[in-house]
Write a protein that holds these residues in place. Structure first.
Motif, PDB file in Angstrom:
ATOM      1  N   UNK A 311     -25.239  -5.821  28.831  1.00 25.41           N
ATOM      2  CA  UNK A 311     -23.844  -5.498  28.523  1.00 25.41           C
ATOM      3  C   UNK A 311     -22.976  -5.457  29.761  1.00 25.41           C
ATOM      4  N   UNK A 312     -23.510  -4.909  30.840  1.00 26.26           N
ATOM      5  CA  UNK A 312     -22.756  -4.796  32.089  1.00 26.26           C
ATOM      6  C   UNK A 312     -22.394  -6.171  32.631  1.00 26.26           C
ATOM      7  N   UNK A 313     -23.317  -7.109  32.522  1.00 24.16           N
ATOM      8  CA  UNK A 313     -23.055  -8.450  33.034  1.00 24.16           C
ATOM      9  C   UNK A 313     -22.010  -9.178  32.191  1.00 24.16           C
ATOM     10  N   UNK A 314     -21.928  -8.817  30.909  1.00 22.01           N
ATOM     11  CA  UNK A 314     -20.922  -9.440  30.044  1.00 22.01           C
ATOM     12  C   UNK A 314     -19.539  -8.852  30.307  1.00 22.01           C
ATOM     13  N   UNK A 315     -19.481  -7.548  30.516  1.00 25.11           N
ATOM     14  CA  UNK A 315     -18.205  -6.868  30.798  1.00 25.11           C
ATOM     15  C   UNK A 315     -18.526  -5.517  31.418  1.00 25.11           C
ATOM     16  N   UNK A 316     -18.152  -5.336  32.682  1.00 28.22           N
ATOM     17  CA  UNK A 316     -18.516  -4.111  33.411  1.00 28.22           C
ATOM     18  C   UNK A 316     -17.992  -2.847  32.729  1.00 28.22           C
ATOM     19  N   UNK A 317     -16.899  -2.955  31.982  1.00 32.87           N
ATOM     20  CA  UNK A 317     -16.329  -1.761  31.344  1.00 32.87           C
ATOM     21  C   UNK A 317     -17.259  -1.168  30.290  1.00 32.87           C
ATOM     22  N   UNK A 323     -13.540   1.286  37.303  1.00 32.92           N
ATOM     23  CA  UNK A 323     -13.662   0.117  38.179  1.00 32.92           C
ATOM     24  C   UNK A 323     -14.117   0.601  39.555  1.00 32.92           C
ATOM     25  N   UNK A 324     -15.420   0.771  39.702  1.00 31.49           N
ATOM     26  CA  UNK A 324     -15.958   1.345  40.943  1.00 31.49           C
ATOM     27  C   UNK A 324     -15.767   0.416  42.129  1.00 31.49           C
ATOM     28  N   UNK A 330     -17.379  -0.252  45.516  1.00 31.07           N
ATOM     29  CA  UNK A 330     -18.785  -0.337  45.155  1.00 31.07           C
ATOM     30  C   UNK A 330     -18.908  -0.986  43.776  1.00 31.07           C
ATOM     31  N   UNK A 331     -19.252  -2.257  43.734  1.00 25.27           N
ATOM     32  CA  UNK A 331     -19.404  -2.904  42.430  1.00 25.27           C
ATOM     33  C   UNK A 331     -20.574  -2.317  41.656  1.00 25.27           C
ATOM     34  N   UNK A 332     -20.474  -2.370  40.335  1.00 27.79           N
ATOM     35  CA  UNK A 332     -21.582  -1.908  39.498  1.00 27.79           C
ATOM     36  C   UNK A 332     -22.802  -2.775  39.755  1.00 27.79           C
ATOM     37  N   UNK A 333     -23.985  -2.147  39.738  1.00 25.81           N
ATOM     38  CA  UNK A 333     -25.221  -2.879  39.963  1.00 25.81           C
ATOM     39  C   UNK A 333     -26.146  -2.723  38.761  1.00 25.81           C
ATOM     40  N   UNK A 334     -27.156  -3.578  38.710  1.00 28.87           N
ATOM     41  CA  UNK A 334     -28.189  -3.449  37.691  1.00 28.87           C
ATOM     42  C   UNK A 334     -29.522  -3.220  38.393  1.00 28.87           C
ATOM     43  N   UNK A 335     -30.394  -2.463  37.741  1.00 29.89           N
ATOM     44  CA  UNK A 335     -31.763  -2.320  38.228  1.00 29.89           C
ATOM     45  C   UNK A 335     -32.609  -3.401  37.573  1.00 29.89           C
ATOM     46  N   UNK A 336     -33.621  -3.867  38.272  1.00 36.17           N
ATOM     47  CA  UNK A 336     -34.363  -5.046  37.841  1.00 36.17           C
ATOM     48  C   UNK A 336     -35.712  -4.663  37.234  1.00 36.17           C
ATOM     49  N   UNK A 337     -36.011  -5.295  36.084  1.00 40.68           N
ATOM     50  CA  UNK A 337     -37.306  -5.155  35.435  1.00 40.68           C
ATOM     51  C   UNK A 337     -37.684  -6.509  34.842  1.00 40.68           C
ATOM     52  N   UNK A 338     -38.725  -6.539  34.017  1.00 42.23           N
ATOM     53  CA  UNK A 338     -39.161  -7.805  33.406  1.00 42.23           C
ATOM     54  C   UNK A 338     -38.178  -8.301  32.344  1.00 42.23           C
ATOM     55  N   UNK A 339     -37.213  -7.463  31.941  1.00 39.38           N
ATOM     56  CA  UNK A 339     -36.241  -7.890  30.915  1.00 39.38           C
ATOM     57  C   UNK A 339     -34.920  -8.344  31.525  1.00 39.38           C
ATOM     58  N   UNK A 340     -34.810  -8.346  32.844  1.00 35.71           N
ATOM     59  CA  UNK A 340     -33.516  -8.642  33.479  1.00 35.71           C
ATOM     60  C   UNK A 340     -33.128 -10.105  33.373  1.00 35.71           C
ATOM     61  N   UNK A 341     -34.115 -10.991  33.391  1.00 35.11           N
ATOM     62  CA  UNK A 341     -33.813 -12.423  33.330  1.00 35.11           C
ATOM     63  C   UNK A 341     -33.273 -12.952  34.649  1.00 35.11           C
ATOM     64  N   UNK A 342     -33.143 -14.270  34.719  1.00 36.09           N
ATOM     65  CA  UNK A 342     -32.648 -14.917  35.944  1.00 36.09           C
ATOM     66  C   UNK A 342     -31.221 -14.483  36.269  1.00 36.09           C
ATOM     67  N   UNK A 343     -30.378 -14.353  35.240  1.00 36.88           N
ATOM     68  CA  UNK A 343     -28.979 -13.965  35.465  1.00 36.88           C
ATOM     69  C   UNK A 343     -28.891 -12.550  36.034  1.00 36.88           C
TER      70      UNK A 343
END
Length: 405
Positions: A311-317, A323-324, A330-343
Motif C-alpha cells: 500500500x505504501x508503494x502505491x500511495x504513501x498516504x 508527508x515525512x 525523511x521519506x517513508x521506508x519499507x522493511x524487507x521480507x520474502x513478500x516484498x518483491x522486486x519493487x
C-alpha cells in the motif's frame, strides 16, 4: 490558550545531567541547531545553561558570540549572591533558581518548616532583585505539593515582591516525578489544568510568565505539556529527544509537531532540522535513539508488514502518518521480507540511500534481483522475521561493494 505559545529548552541543563557531558563545541552546535529549528520568530524561545565551571562559562560565551536572537540564553544557578552577580556580569537577563514546594522536599530534604522554607526562598529572590537579575522560580515537585496551603501563598508573595521591585518573576511549574495528568476533573495537585488555572486565577501569574516542565514517568509528558498550553501557559519546557532524568523530559521535537497541530502552521520553524539533530546525536554524540521513537527513531516511518508495504508503494498516504519527506526530510521506508518483491527491494534501496532520481535503481537492476535471491534463501530455510538494515547492507556490500558509498 494564549495568543502566543512557545517552547523553552533544558537540553544543556536537565538533559545534560543524564548523558556524558557535552564538549564546548558540541554545546555550540546544539545551540545553533536549536536556533535553526526555532526559526526567526523564536518559537524555541529560550535555553538554559550551567555556569558553574570554566567550561560551562566558555560554552555560554561562545554561544553569545554567535549573536543569535533565539533561543535566548538563560542560566541555572545555585541561589547564592556570587552566582547572581556572575549571571549579571555575564550580561544574562534571566536565571533559574530551585524552589522545591512539596512537603517531601520541605520537611525531608531541606529539614525546614513551611514558613522557614518560604522565608528562605523569598530572601533568595530578593538577592536576585538586588543583583538586577530576573528570577525564574522552578517550583519543583508541584504535583505532590499542597497547592492551596503552600504553592498559592508562596507565589502570591513572589508576585507582590515582583510588583514592588519592578522586575518580573517567571514561574516554572515542575512535574518532577511525572505524576501530573491532563484531565480537568482530577483533584489538585495532580491536575495539570488545575495547576495552570490556579496559578493564573489565584496568584495572578500572567500567561507569558507561566511555564510547564514535565517528566515522562507515566508516559504523559507530551499530553501534559499540550494541556498546559491549552489551559493558559505560554511556555512548555523541553529537551532534545526527551533526554533527561529517569524516563526523560518532554521531547522538544514532539512539541514542535504539536505546535503545528494546534496552530495549523509552523510559524517559521524548520522541522527538517529535527532530523539533523537526530543525526547529530547518533553520529557525533554516539547516542542510541530507540528505533521506534516518534519522528527521530530509525523505524518511526518504516512499514514492516508486507501488505502495508504494498500500500505504501502505491500511495504513501495510506500508511505514512504525514508527508515525512517534506516535513522531516525523511521519506517513508519499507522493511524487507520474502513478500516484498522486486519493487519493494528497489524502493528500500532508493529510500535508504536517498538516491537522486537519476541514480535510482529499478526492479530490473541486477543488484535488486541478486538481493532478492539471497533474501529468499533465508526464508526457504525457515526465517520468519523481516530483514534488518544491517543484514541488507551486508548483502549489498557483498554483491556490489562500494556502489553506494
Amino acid at each position: 490558550m494564549p495568543e502566543e505559545i512557545w517552547i523553552t529548552d533544558t537540553s544543556l541543563r536537565d538533559g545534560q545531567q543524564s548523558v556524558e557531558p557535552y564538549t564546548v563545541d558540541q554545546i555550540v552546535q546544539l545551540y545553533k541547531l536549536m536556533s535553526k529549528l526555532g526559526g526567526p520568530y523564536g518559537i524555541i524561545r529560550q535555553t538554559e545553561f550551567f555556569i558553574y565551571s570554566k567550561k560551562d562559562r566558555e560554552a555560554v560565551e561562545k554561544c553569545m558570540e554567535l549573536g543569535l536572537r533565539f533561543p535566548e540564553i538563560t542560566t541555572w544557578i545555585r541561589a547564592t549572591k556570587n552566582d547572581f552577580k556572575l549571571v549579571r556580569d555575564m550580561g544574562i537577563r534571566e536565571t533559574g533558581i530551585l524552589v522545591s514546594c512539596s512537603d517531601y522536599h520541605i520537611f525531608k530534604k531541606m529539614k525546614m518548616t513551611r514558613k522557614q522554607c518560604m522565608d528562605y526562598y523569598l530572601a533568595t529572590v530578593a538577592e536576585a532583585f538586588e543583583a538586577g537579575v530576573m528570577p525564574r522560580c522552578h517550583l519543583e515537585d508541584i504535583t505532590r505539593a499542597d497547592f492551596y496551603g503552600f504553592v498559592v501563598p508562596f507565589v502570591n508573595e513572589l508576585m507582590k515582591m515582583s510588583r514592588d521591585a519592578g522586575i518580573p518573576v517567571r514561574i516554572r511549574a515542575c512535574d518532577t516525578m511525572g505524576y501530573g495528568v491532563p484531565y480537568p476533573e482530577v483533584a489538585l495537585p495532580r491536575s495539570v489544568p488545575g495547576i495552570v488555572y490556579g496559578l493564573q486565577h489565584y496568584s495572578d501569574v500572567k500567561s507569558d510568565m507561566l511555564e510547564w516542565h514535565g517528566h515522562n514517568d507515566f508516559y504523559k509528558a507530551v499530553a501534559n505539556a499540550s494541556t498546559a498550553w491549552l489551559y493558559g501557559a505560554c511556555a512548555v519546557n523541553c529537551s532534545l529527544l526527551g533526554i533527561g532524568e529517569r524516563t526523560g523530559n518532554i521531547p522538544l521535537e514532539a512539541m514542535v509537531i504539536e505546535y503545528a497541530s494546534l496552530r495549523g502552521d509552523f510559524d517559521g520553524m524548520n522541522p527538517t532540522v529535527i532530523t539533523e539533530i537526530a543525526n547529530y546525536y547518533k553520529n557525533e554524540l554516539h547516542y542510541d535513539i530507540p528505533p521506534m521513537t516518534p519522528f527521530v527513531g530509525e523505524n518511526f516511518n518504516v512499514t514492516k508488514a508486507g501488505i502495508h508495504a504494498d500500500g505504501l508503494m502505491k500511495d504513501a498516504e495510506i500508511y505514512n502518518i504525514f508527508d515525512t519527506e517534506k516535513i522531516l526530510n525523511r521519506p517513508a521506508e519499507v522493511a524487507i521480507s520474502n513478500t516484498s518483491g522486486l519493487a519493494g527491494i528497489a524502493y528500500w534501496i532508493n529510500t535508504h540511500f536517498a538516491l537522486a532520481p537519476d541514480d535510482m535503481v529499478t526492479k530490473h537492476d541486477s543488484l535488486v534481483s541478486g538481493l532478492k535471491e539471497e533474501i529468499d534463501k533465508q526464508y526457504v530455510d525457515g526465517r520468519t522475521t523481516v530483514m534488518s538494515d544491517d543484514e541488507l547492507l551486508s548483502i549489498i556490500d557483498s554483491l556490489a561493494p562500494g556502489r553506494f558509498r
